[in-house]
Design a protein around this motif. Structure first.
Motif, PDB file in Angstrom:
ATOM      1  N   GLN A  35      30.739  42.425  46.072  1.00 11.30           N
ATOM      2  CA  GLN A  35      29.601  42.512  45.155  1.00 11.30           C
ATOM      3  C   GLN A  35      29.881  41.747  43.859  1.00 11.30           C
ATOM      4  O   GLN A  35      28.976  41.124  43.288  1.00 11.30           O
ATOM      5  N   ILE A  36      31.125  41.791  43.368  1.00 13.85           N
ATOM      6  CA  ILE A  36      31.473  41.047  42.155  1.00 13.85           C
ATOM      7  C   ILE A  36      31.330  39.541  42.407  1.00 13.85           C
ATOM      8  O   ILE A  36      30.774  38.794  41.583  1.00 13.85           O
ATOM      9  N   LYS A  37      31.815  39.077  43.563  1.00 14.20           N
ATOM     10  CA  LYS A  37      31.701  37.651  43.895  1.00 14.20           C
ATOM     11  C   LYS A  37      30.233  37.241  44.017  1.00 14.20           C
ATOM     12  O   LYS A  37      29.847  36.147  43.588  1.00 14.20           O
ATOM     13  N   SER A  38      29.415  38.121  44.604  1.00 12.82           N
ATOM     14  CA  SER A  38      27.984  37.827  44.730  1.00 12.82           C
ATOM     15  C   SER A  38      27.347  37.706  43.356  1.00 12.82           C
ATOM     16  O   SER A  38      26.500  36.831  43.123  1.00 12.82           O
ATOM     17  N   LEU A  39      27.734  38.586  42.419  1.00 10.10           N
ATOM     18  CA  LEU A  39      27.209  38.520  41.059  1.00 10.10           C
ATOM     19  C   LEU A  39      27.637  37.223  40.383  1.00 10.10           C
ATOM     20  O   LEU A  39      26.825  36.582  39.684  1.00 10.10           O
ATOM     21  N   ALA A  45      28.986  31.573  37.279  1.00  9.19           N
ATOM     22  CA  ALA A  45      30.182  31.573  36.424  1.00  9.19           C
ATOM     23  C   ALA A  45      31.132  32.668  36.886  1.00  9.19           C
ATOM     24  O   ALA A  45      30.701  33.731  37.363  1.00  9.19           O
ATOM     25  N   ASP A  46      32.419  32.390  36.777  1.00  7.67           N
ATOM     26  CA  ASP A  46      33.419  33.423  37.049  1.00  7.67           C
ATOM     27  C   ASP A  46      33.411  34.445  35.913  1.00  7.67           C
ATOM     28  O   ASP A  46      33.312  34.086  34.730  1.00  7.67           O
ATOM     29  N   LEU A  47      33.551  35.709  36.276  1.00  6.93           N
ATOM     30  CA  LEU A  47      33.569  36.776  35.272  1.00  6.93           C
ATOM     31  C   LEU A  47      34.981  37.258  34.981  1.00  6.93           C
ATOM     32  O   LEU A  47      35.234  37.825  33.910  1.00  6.93           O
ATOM     33  N   PHE A  48      35.904  37.056  35.930  1.00  9.30           N
ATOM     34  CA  PHE A  48      37.278  37.501  35.759  1.00  9.30           C
ATOM     35  C   PHE A  48      38.246  36.374  36.084  1.00  9.30           C
ATOM     36  O   PHE A  48      37.987  35.546  36.958  1.00  9.30           O
ATOM     37  N   LEU A  49      39.350  36.368  35.373  1.00  9.02           N
ATOM     38  CA  LEU A  49      40.495  35.543  35.735  1.00  9.02           C
ATOM     39  C   LEU A  49      41.415  36.431  36.540  1.00  9.02           C
ATOM     40  O   LEU A  49      41.926  37.445  36.047  1.00  9.02           O
ATOM     41  N   ARG A  50      41.619  36.060  37.803  1.00  7.15           N
ATOM     42  CA  ARG A  50      42.379  36.891  38.722  1.00  7.15           C
ATOM     43  C   ARG A  50      43.784  36.332  38.872  1.00  7.15           C
ATOM     44  O   ARG A  50      43.980  35.280  39.452  1.00  7.15           O
TER      45      ARG A  50
END
Length: 294
Positions: A35-39, A45-50
């Motif tokens: 779901q995060i990737k879909s968002l 835009a990426d929301l997190f640096l993993r």
């Protein structure tokens, strides 16, 4: 953009850990990550640096976080407001009151409340102030009408004075008038009168007995142990006199002689009580408002 996606995003932003975030929102970790990737794809835009063991927000994530929190808070507010309205359509109010207040004060107020909110169920518990305070403390009641001062003051309760009510002497019209026929009687005039007395635990019993003892005599009971209706019935039958609230005497005075007490007389203070640590339900708060504005 879905509400659930924002909920998952905020959980990851606050825990900085995908597995802990999934546990927080009660969803499997792969579903949360998807779901995060879909968002992120939808926003472009990426929301997190993993990085292994280190999850941080990107600039886009930092920009989204306060907006997402506000959206979630507004959703909670909307849900709460709707639930509040539902409570007024089909809610429940658990109200405790002394028997004399059930006879005198409550009928008109409860009729007005029922006319306005016919879907709200009214559950009434009669009892003395001591019993009602105990039931409030354990959460069995939403509100209670009690007599002040409370037998056992409790910091866990909030009380608001509702009214001060005079007490009067009631007797049978067929019996001699108390006080030798005077328009008012004093507490000392009750010496020698046979009293119809309420049961133990009744606020009016404690108040009347204390007043007689302060006047220097011990009250003489013709009969004792009754509830309000029984006491009034025994007085009508000529068994003795009783000290009752003026409101009860006015409402139930048929077949009774009502004699006021001379100044300073006797009175009682009625208060509305609820728990300090828990806000009453919406329907209970509405009944509280109507009682205070009566």
């Amino acid at each position: 953009m879905q509400f659930q996606q924002l909920q998952y995003f905020v959980a990851v932003a606050e825990t900085r850990h995908f597995t802990r975030a999934a546990e927080l929102v009660h969803v499997a970790q792969p579903s949360l990550s998807q779901q995060i990737k879909s968002l992120e794809r939808e926003l472009g835009a990426d929301l997190f640096l993993r990085a292994r063991g280190n999850i941080t927000l990107t600039d886009a994530g930092e920009a989204l976080l306060p907006l997402a929190r506000r959206i979630l808070a507004d959703t909670d507010t909307a849900r709460h407001e709707v639930q509040e309205l539902v409570q007024l359509r089909r809610g429940r109010v658990r109200l405790g009151a002394t028997p004399s207040l059930c006879t005198g004060l409550l009928p008109d107020v409860l009729r007005a409340f029922h006319d306005r909110y016919p879907g709200v169920q009214l559950l009434i518990e009669e009892g003395g102030s001591h019993d009602l305070v105990r039931q409030l403390a354990r959460g069995a009641l939403d509100l209670a009408l009690v007599v002040l001062p409370l037998p056992t003051p409790s910091p866990a309760l909030t009380t608001v004075e509702l009214l001060r009510e005079d007490l009067v002497v009631v007797s049978s019209p067929d019996a001699p008038s108390p006080g030798n026929g005077r328009r008012t009687v004093r507490v000392p005039d009750l010496e020698g009168e046979r009293l119809v007395m309420f049961r133990h635990g009744y606020d009016l019993r404690e108040l009347t007995v204390a007043a007689c003892r302060s006047a220097g005599f011990e009250p003489d009971f013709a009969v004792e142990g009754g509830e309000m209706d029984a006491v009034l019935g025994f007085v009508r039958a000529g068994l003795g006199v009783a000290v009752v609230p003026r409101m009860v005497a006015t409402r139930s005075g048929r077949g009774l002689r009502v004699t006021p007490l001379a100044r300073p007389g006797l009175h009682r203070v009625i208060a509305l009580a609820h728990r300090s640590d828990v806000a009453p339900p919406r329907a209970a708060r509405e009944l509280q408002r109507m009682l205070l504005e009566r």
